[in-house]
Design a protein around this motif. Structure first.
Motif, PDB file in Angstrom:
ATOM      1  N   ILE A   1       4.274  12.290 -36.825  1.00 61.87           N
ATOM      2  CA  ILE A   1       3.410  13.286 -36.182  1.00 61.87           C
ATOM      3  C   ILE A   1       2.298  13.702 -37.140  1.00 61.87           C
ATOM      4  O   ILE A   1       1.132  13.827 -36.754  1.00 61.87           O
ATOM      5  CB  ILE A   1       4.246  14.517 -35.740  1.00 61.87           C
ATOM      6  N   MET A   2       2.668  13.870 -38.413  1.00 58.86           N
ATOM      7  CA  MET A   2       1.668  14.281 -39.395  1.00 58.86           C
ATOM      8  C   MET A   2       0.595  13.214 -39.566  1.00 58.86           C
ATOM      9  O   MET A   2      -0.593  13.530 -39.668  1.00 58.86           O
ATOM     10  CB  MET A   2       2.339  14.605 -40.731  1.00 58.86           C
ATOM     11  N   ILE A   3       1.030  11.931 -39.573  1.00 56.15           N
ATOM     12  CA  ILE A   3       0.037  10.861 -39.708  1.00 56.15           C
ATOM     13  C   ILE A   3      -0.928  10.894 -38.525  1.00 56.15           C
ATOM     14  O   ILE A   3      -2.146  10.843 -38.692  1.00 56.15           O
ATOM     15  CB  ILE A   3       0.736   9.486 -39.808  1.00 56.15           C
ATOM     16  N   PHE A   4      -0.350  11.011 -37.314  1.00 54.24           N
ATOM     17  CA  PHE A   4      -1.198  11.069 -36.122  1.00 54.24           C
ATOM     18  C   PHE A   4      -2.143  12.266 -36.195  1.00 54.24           C
ATOM     19  O   PHE A   4      -3.331  12.170 -35.883  1.00 54.24           O
ATOM     20  CB  PHE A   4      -0.344  11.154 -34.851  1.00 54.24           C
ATOM     21  N   TYR A   5      -1.594  13.405 -36.606  1.00 57.25           N
ATOM     22  CA  TYR A   5      -2.392  14.632 -36.677  1.00 57.25           C
ATOM     23  C   TYR A   5      -3.584  14.442 -37.611  1.00 57.25           C
ATOM     24  O   TYR A   5      -4.730  14.665 -37.243  1.00 57.25           O
ATOM     25  CB  TYR A   5      -1.506  15.787 -37.152  1.00 57.25           C
ATOM     26  N   TYR A   6      -3.321  13.964 -38.822  1.00 55.98           N
ATOM     27  CA  TYR A   6      -4.409  13.802 -39.793  1.00 55.98           C
ATOM     28  C   TYR A   6      -5.393  12.727 -39.352  1.00 55.98           C
ATOM     29  O   TYR A   6      -6.600  12.853 -39.549  1.00 55.98           O
ATOM     30  CB  TYR A   6      -3.858  13.470 -41.184  1.00 55.98           C
TER      31      TYR A   6
ATOM     32  N   PHE B   1     -10.177  17.613 -32.551  1.00 54.92           N
ATOM     33  CA  PHE B   1      -9.853  16.216 -32.305  1.00 54.92           C
ATOM     34  C   PHE B   1     -11.094  15.353 -32.497  1.00 54.92           C
ATOM     35  O   PHE B   1     -12.163  15.712 -32.020  1.00 54.92           O
ATOM     36  CB  PHE B   1      -9.326  16.067 -30.865  1.00 54.92           C
ATOM     37  N   ALA B   2     -10.941  14.210 -33.213  1.00 56.58           N
ATOM     38  CA  ALA B   2     -12.090  13.330 -33.397  1.00 56.58           C
ATOM     39  C   ALA B   2     -11.620  11.936 -33.776  1.00 56.58           C
ATOM     40  O   ALA B   2     -10.534  11.774 -34.324  1.00 56.58           O
ATOM     41  CB  ALA B   2     -13.006  13.876 -34.486  1.00 56.58           C
ATOM     42  N   LEU B   3     -12.452  10.927 -33.479  1.00 52.06           N
ATOM     43  CA  LEU B   3     -12.088   9.551 -33.812  1.00 52.06           C
ATOM     44  C   LEU B   3     -12.816   9.066 -35.069  1.00 52.06           C
ATOM     45  O   LEU B   3     -12.790   7.883 -35.388  1.00 52.06           O
ATOM     46  CB  LEU B   3     -12.413   8.620 -32.642  1.00 52.06           C
ATOM     47  N   ASP B   4     -13.461  10.000 -35.781  1.00 53.25           N
ATOM     48  CA  ASP B   4     -14.292   9.632 -36.940  1.00 53.25           C
ATOM     49  C   ASP B   4     -13.543   8.761 -37.950  1.00 53.25           C
ATOM     50  O   ASP B   4     -14.044   7.736 -38.397  1.00 53.25           O
ATOM     51  CB  ASP B   4     -14.806  10.878 -37.666  1.00 53.25           C
ATOM     52  N   HIS B   5     -12.316   9.197 -38.313  1.00 55.42           N
ATOM     53  CA  HIS B   5     -11.553   8.470 -39.339  1.00 55.42           C
ATOM     54  C   HIS B   5     -11.258   7.054 -38.900  1.00 55.42           C
ATOM     55  O   HIS B   5     -11.376   6.105 -39.663  1.00 55.42           O
ATOM     56  CB  HIS B   5     -10.217   9.177 -39.619  1.00 55.42           C
ATOM     57  N   LEU B   6     -10.892   6.934 -37.615  1.00 55.47           N
ATOM     58  CA  LEU B   6     -10.542   5.626 -37.082  1.00 55.47           C
ATOM     59  C   LEU B   6     -11.756   4.711 -37.086  1.00 55.47           C
ATOM     60  O   LEU B   6     -11.675   3.543 -37.477  1.00 55.47           O
ATOM     61  CB  LEU B   6     -10.011   5.801 -35.649  1.00 55.47           C
ATOM     62  N   MET B   7     -12.935   5.273 -36.663  1.00 64.92           N
ATOM     63  CA  MET B   7     -14.158   4.471 -36.628  1.00 64.92           C
ATOM     64  C   MET B   7     -14.501   3.980 -38.035  1.00 64.92           C
ATOM     65  O   MET B   7     -14.838   2.820 -38.236  1.00 64.92           O
ATOM     66  CB  MET B   7     -15.334   5.293 -36.069  1.00 64.92           C
TER      67      MET B   7
ATOM     68  N   TYR C   1      -8.696  12.779 -51.860  1.00 65.27           N
ATOM     69  CA  TYR C   1      -8.077  13.797 -50.985  1.00 65.27           C
ATOM     70  C   TYR C   1      -8.592  13.735 -49.564  1.00 65.27           C
ATOM     71  O   TYR C   1      -8.660  14.731 -48.874  1.00 65.27           O
ATOM     72  CB  TYR C   1      -8.250  15.203 -51.571  1.00 65.27           C
ATOM     73  N   ASP C   2      -8.976  12.543 -49.081  1.00 67.27           N
ATOM     74  CA  ASP C   2      -9.383  12.376 -47.690  1.00 67.27           C
ATOM     75  C   ASP C   2      -8.155  11.960 -46.885  1.00 67.27           C
ATOM     76  O   ASP C   2      -7.990  10.812 -46.511  1.00 67.27           O
ATOM     77  CB  ASP C   2     -10.487  11.312 -47.599  1.00 67.27           C
ATOM     78  N   TRP C   3      -7.268  12.905 -46.633  1.00 68.34           N
ATOM     79  CA  TRP C   3      -5.990  12.613 -45.972  1.00 68.34           C
ATOM     80  C   TRP C   3      -6.193  12.045 -44.586  1.00 68.34           C
ATOM     81  O   TRP C   3      -5.458  11.181 -44.131  1.00 68.34           O
ATOM     82  CB  TRP C   3      -5.118  13.884 -45.894  1.00 68.34           C
ATOM     83  N   GLY C   4      -7.202  12.526 -43.903  1.00 66.13           N
ATOM     84  CA  GLY C   4      -7.459  12.046 -42.542  1.00 66.13           C
ATOM     85  C   GLY C   4      -7.754  10.553 -42.541  1.00 66.13           C
ATOM     86  O   GLY C   4      -7.166   9.798 -41.756  1.00 66.13           O
ATOM     87  N   PHE C   5      -8.615  10.108 -43.448  1.00 64.32           N
ATOM     88  CA  PHE C   5      -8.970   8.698 -43.508  1.00 64.32           C
ATOM     89  C   PHE C   5      -7.764   7.857 -43.956  1.00 64.32           C
ATOM     90  O   PHE C   5      -7.483   6.794 -43.396  1.00 64.32           O
ATOM     91  CB  PHE C   5     -10.161   8.502 -44.460  1.00 64.32           C
ATOM     92  N   GLY C   6      -7.040   8.371 -44.957  1.00 63.67           N
ATOM     93  CA  GLY C   6      -5.827   7.678 -45.419  1.00 63.67           C
ATOM     94  C   GLY C   6      -4.835   7.502 -44.279  1.00 63.67           C
ATOM     95  O   GLY C   6      -4.250   6.431 -44.099  1.00 63.67           O
ATOM     96  N   ALA C   7      -4.670   8.569 -43.470  1.00 64.73           N
ATOM     97  CA  ALA C   7      -3.736   8.508 -42.346  1.00 64.73           C
ATOM     98  C   ALA C   7      -4.201   7.474 -41.328  1.00 64.73           C
ATOM     99  O   ALA C   7      -3.396   6.707 -40.792  1.00 64.73           O
ATOM    100  CB  ALA C   7      -3.594   9.875 -41.692  1.00 64.73           C
ATOM    101  N   ALA C   8      -5.507   7.423 -41.071  1.00 69.72           N
ATOM    102  CA  ALA C   8      -6.039   6.471 -40.099  1.00 69.72           C
ATOM    103  C   ALA C   8      -5.779   5.035 -40.556  1.00 69.72           C
ATOM    104  O   ALA C   8      -5.333   4.192 -39.765  1.00 69.72           O
ATOM    105  CB  ALA C   8      -7.534   6.698 -39.896  1.00 69.72           C
TER     106      ALA C   8
END
Ligand SMILES: Nc1ncnc2c1ncn2[C@@H]1O[C@H](COP(=O)(O)OP(=O)(O)O)[C@@H](O)[C@H]1O
Ligand SMILES: [Mg+2]
Lengths: 352, 271
Positions: B19-24, B36-42, B234-241
Motif C-alpha cells: 500500500i505504501m509503495i502504491f501511495y508514494y 493523486f498524480a502520474l508524474d512519477h510513473l511518467m 529522497y525522492d520516495w515517490g519516484f523510487g516507489a514508481a
C-alpha cells in the motif's frame, strides 16, 4: 538338453557390503516357461531378478543368455523387461506415453507405436485409458499399465517382482489368472518373484524355492509340494509337522521312542532325520496302546476344514480334518506309511 | 481462527508495504498538499531508466543461465554419490552462512586491478593482469557466485526425490544414460529448476550491492537507481514508481515461465 535354456546363472555369488546375499547360485531358466522364485523376505529373490535384468553384476560367476556371457551388458541392451515391485511408472507422462516409452526410444514409426500401445492396453484390459494421468489410476490399474509398458516391447523374458503384493486378495487372484493367461498368449519366458507359496504353486511351470541366498529346490509345483527335499521346503510350501526321528534301517523309523513303518530308503543306519507329515494326512482315532496318544488342545473352524492341535509327548501336532473335536479329548495320531516323508537333517546355518 | 497469526503477518509484511509503495508512486506533494498524480510513473519511462532496467534484466538473465549450467551437472553429481553427496553439499552451502556483503567485498579484494590477490599472482607470473572490476563481467560474476547455491539446492532436492526405480525403469526400457537424462531426469526435475531460476533471477535483477561494489558504481542498474531515490535524493515517490514497474515486469516474466513449464509437463513436446 542345453538347447532350451535361455538364461543360466552359473555359480553366481553376490554380496552387499559384508553380507553374502546369494551363495554360489546355479539356475537354468528355460525358454517360454513360467518360473517362480519363491522364498521368505530377504532370501535374495529380488537380487536374483536384478542380476537377470542387469541392474546388479555378479561378484563371482557368470550370467549366460543363450550361451553368451551377458554379466556386464547394461539393462538397456538386454532384451528383457521388468515389472517393478512399486510399478515405477513415469509420473510426468500419461498412460499412452508411459507404454510408448520403450518404442519411442527405438525410434519406431508413430503409427506402428499407436497400434502396439493400443494392443498392449487391450491385453491388460484397459483400452480407452490412453490419456489418463498416472495419479488418476488405482493401484491395480497402475500395475496393469506397468505390465503393458513392459510387454509392448516384446521382450524375450519378462521379470516380475512381487507384482501383486500391494493388491487386495480378490484382485490378486484375478490378476494371477490373467498373468498366467497372458504368459501363454505371449509365449515368452516369465521369471516371477513372490513370497506367497499359494501364488507360486498356482501360476508356475517351475518353482525355485530359495532360503538365505541358496536354492533349496527346483521343480514343478507338484514335485515341490509332494516331494519337498528338506524340512524348510516342506514347511514353507504348506503347513507341516516336522519331527525329529531316527532311521533304524530302510523302511523302519523311530519317533518318540516308537517304531513305525515307512517307505523311504537310503539312509545310514541310526541316521538322525527330519520327519515331515502334512496336517491333512493325519487321522485322529480313539487312543490305543501302541500308538502316539495325546490330548486335543484346540480346534478351530477354518471354512473348508477344522484345524485341530494335539499335544503328545511335548510336541504339538497340527491336523486338518472335518470333525469338530473338543479340547481335552483323548485321541491317537494315525499316519499312512506313504504319507511319512523322511528328509536329511538340514545343515545348520553357521555364520556364512 | 487458526489463520489469524498468518493473516497478521501477511498484513504487516506484505500488504502494508505494498500500500505504501502504491501511495508514494501515485501521489505528489506540493504547496497545495498531497494529490493523486502520474508524474512519477511518467518519469520512469524515460529512456535513461529503461536502459538501466534492460541492463538489469540482461545481466540477471545471463547470471541465471550460467548458474543453471553450473548447478545442474553439480546437483547430478551430488545426488549420484552414495551418501547423497552431503559432505560436498555442505562445502557448497558453507559460504551462504557468511554475510552477503563480506562475500562480495572478498571478491572485490580478490579481483582489484592494482592490489587484488589475483592480479598480484598474475603479475608475479608475468601474465597479463585482469581488469574486470567496474565492468558487467564482474557484476555477473558476483551474481553467479552469490546466488549459485540457490540454484543448486532446489535442483538437488528435486533430483533426490526421483524414485530410484523410475530411473531403473528407464534403463529397463532401453534408454541409455543420455536419453534417460533427456526424457526422465530433466522433465522430473523441472519443478526444482523453476524454483532455482526464480530464486536466482529475483535477487539478481533487483540487486544493488553487487553493482555498487564490483561495478564500482560505474554500471547503474535499476536496483542502484531505486536505492539512490530512497537514500540519496529522497525522492520516495519516484523510487516507489520504479519499484512498482520492476515488480510488475518480474510478475509477468514469472507467469510466462510458469506457463511454458506447464506446457512442457503436458509431455506432448517431449518427443
Ligand atoms: N542395494 C543393496 N544394498 C545393501 N543390501 C542389499 C541391497 N539389496 C538387497 N540387500 C540385502 O540383500 C538381502 C536380500 O535382498 P533381496 O534380494 O531384496 O531379498 P528378497 O527379494 O528375497 O526379499 C536383504 O538382506 C537385503 O537387505
Ligand atoms: Mg524382494
Amino acid at each position: 538338453m542345453e538347447k532350451n535354456v535361455i538364461i543360466r546363472l552359473e555359480n553366481v555369488t553376490k554380496s552387499f557390503e559384508d553380507q553374502v546375499v546369494l551363495k554360489n547360485i546355479t539356475l537354468d531358466v528355460e525358454k517360454n516357461e513360467f518360473l517362480t522364485l519363491l522364498g521368505p523376505s530377504g532370501c535374495g529373490k529380488t537380487t536374483t531378478l536384478r542380476l537377470i535384468g542387469g541392474f546388479e553384476k555378479p561378484d563371482e560367476g557368470i550370467i549366460l543368455h543363450q550361451g553368451k556371457d551377458i554379466s556386464n551388458v547394461p539393462p538397456y541392451k538386454r532384451n528383457v523387461n521388468t515389472v517393478f515391485q512399486k510399478y515405477a511408472l513415469f509420473p510426468h507422462l500419461n498412460v499412452y506415453e508411459n507404454i510408448a516409452f520403450g518404442l519411442n526410444i527405438k525410434k519406431m514409426n508413430k503409427s506402428l507405436i499407436k497400434e502396439k500401445v493400443e494392443k498392449a492396453l487391450r491385453q491388460v484390459n484397459l483400452d480407452g485409458y490412453e490419456n489418463r494421468r498416472i495419479e488418476q489410476l488405482s493401484g491395480g490399474q497402475q500395475q496393469r499399465i506397468a505390465i503393458a509398458r513392459a510387454i509392448v516391447n516384446e521382450p524375450e523374458i519378462l521379470l516380475l517382482d512381487e507384482p501383486l503384493g500391494a493388491l487386495d486378495l480378490k484382485l490378486r487372484q484375478e490378476m494371477q489368472y490373467e498373468l498366467k493367461t497372458l504368459q501363454k498368449e505371449l509365449g515368452i519366458t516369465f521369471v516371477y518373484v513372490t513370497h506367497d507359496q499359494e501364488e507360486a504353486l498356482t501360476m508356475s511351470d517351475t518353482v525355485v524355492v530359495m532360503n538365505n541366498g541358496v536354492i533349496q529346490q527346483k521343480g514343478t509345483p507338484e514335485d515341490i509340494y509332494n516331494e519337498p527335499v528338506n524340512a524348510f521346503v516342506a514347511d514353507f510350501i504348506g503347513e507341516s509337522n516336522i519331527i525329529d526321528g531316527i532311521m533304524k534301517q530302510d523302511g523302519v523309523l523311530e519317533i518318540f521312542g516308537r517304531i513305525y513303518e515307512c517307505v523311504d530308503k537310503g539312509f545310514a543306519i541310526n541316521e538322525k532325520v527330519d520327519v515331515v507329515v502334512r496336517p491333512e494326512d493325519i487321522k485322529l482315532l480313539e487312543p490305543s496302546e501302541n500308538k502316539i496318544n495325546g490330548q486335543v488342545t484346540s480346534c478351530i473352524f477354518k471354512g473348508v476344514h477344522y484345524e485341530t492341535c494335539v499335544m503328545t509327548d511335548g510336541f504339538e501336532w497340527v491336523i486338518h480334518n472335518t470333525k469338530n473335536f473338543k479340547p481335552g479329548e483323548h485321541v491317537s495320531i494315525n499316519v499312512d506309511p506313504f504319507d511319512i516323508h523322511i528328509m536329511k537333517k538340514m545343515v545348520k546355518e553357521t555364520g556364512t | 481462527m487458526v489463520g489469524y497469526p498468518y493473516l497478521i503477518w501477511m498484513v504487516v509484511f506484505i500488504v502494508v508495504p505494498l500500500i505504501m509503495i502504491f501511495y508514494y508512486a501515485f501521489t505528489v506533494k506540493d504547496a497545495n498538499g498531497t494529490r493523486f498524480a502520474l508524474d512519477h510513473l511518467m518519469k520512469s519511462f524515460d529512456s535513461k531508466y529503461m536502459v538501466a532496467l534492460g541492463k538489469s534484466f540482461l545481466y540477471a538473465f545471463i547470471a541465471t543461465v550460467i548458474c543453471l549450467i553450473l548447478a545442474y551437472p553439480l546437483a547430478l553429481i551430488l545426488v549420484k554419490r552414495s551418501n547423497g553427496g552431503s559432505a560436498m553439499l555442505f562445502i557448497f552451502i558453507l559460504p551462504m552462512w557468511m554475510n552477503f556483503l563480506l562475500r562480495t567485498y572478498a571478491w572485490l579484494s580478490l579481483l582489484e586491478t592494482n592490489n587484488g590477490l589475483l592480479n598480484t599472482v598474475l603479475r608475479a607470473l608475468h601474465l597479463p593482469v585482469l581488469d574486470i572490476i567496474g565492468t558487467p563481467k564482474a557484476i555477473v560474476l558476483g551474481m553467479v557466485y552469490n546466488f549459485l547455491p540457490f540454484m543448486v539446492l532446489p535442483i538437488y532436492n528435486a533430483l533426490a526425490k526421483i524414485d530410484k526405480s523410475i530411473m531403473e525403469a528407464a534403463y529397463d526400457l532401453g534408454a541409455n544414460d543420455f536419453k534417460r537424462l533427456l526424457k526422465v531426469t530433466i522433465p522430473l526435475s523441472m519443478p526444482g529448476v523453476m524454483s532455482g531460476i526464480t530464486m536466482v533471477f529475483m535477487p539478481a535483477v533487483t540487486s544493488f550491492v553487487i553493482p555498487n561494489l564490483l561495478g564500482s558504481g560505474k554500471v547503474n542498474l535499476i536496483g542502484n537507481i531505486i536505492e539512490q531515490q530512497f537514500l540519496l535524493t529522497y525522492d520516495w515517490g519516484f523510487g516507489a514508481a520504479l519499484s512498482l514497474i520492476l515488480m510488475i515486469i518480474i510478475l509477468i516474466s514469472m507467469a510466462v515461465m510458469q506457463r511454458s513449464d506447464e506446457d512442457m509437463e503436458g509431455g506432448a513436446g517431449l518427443w
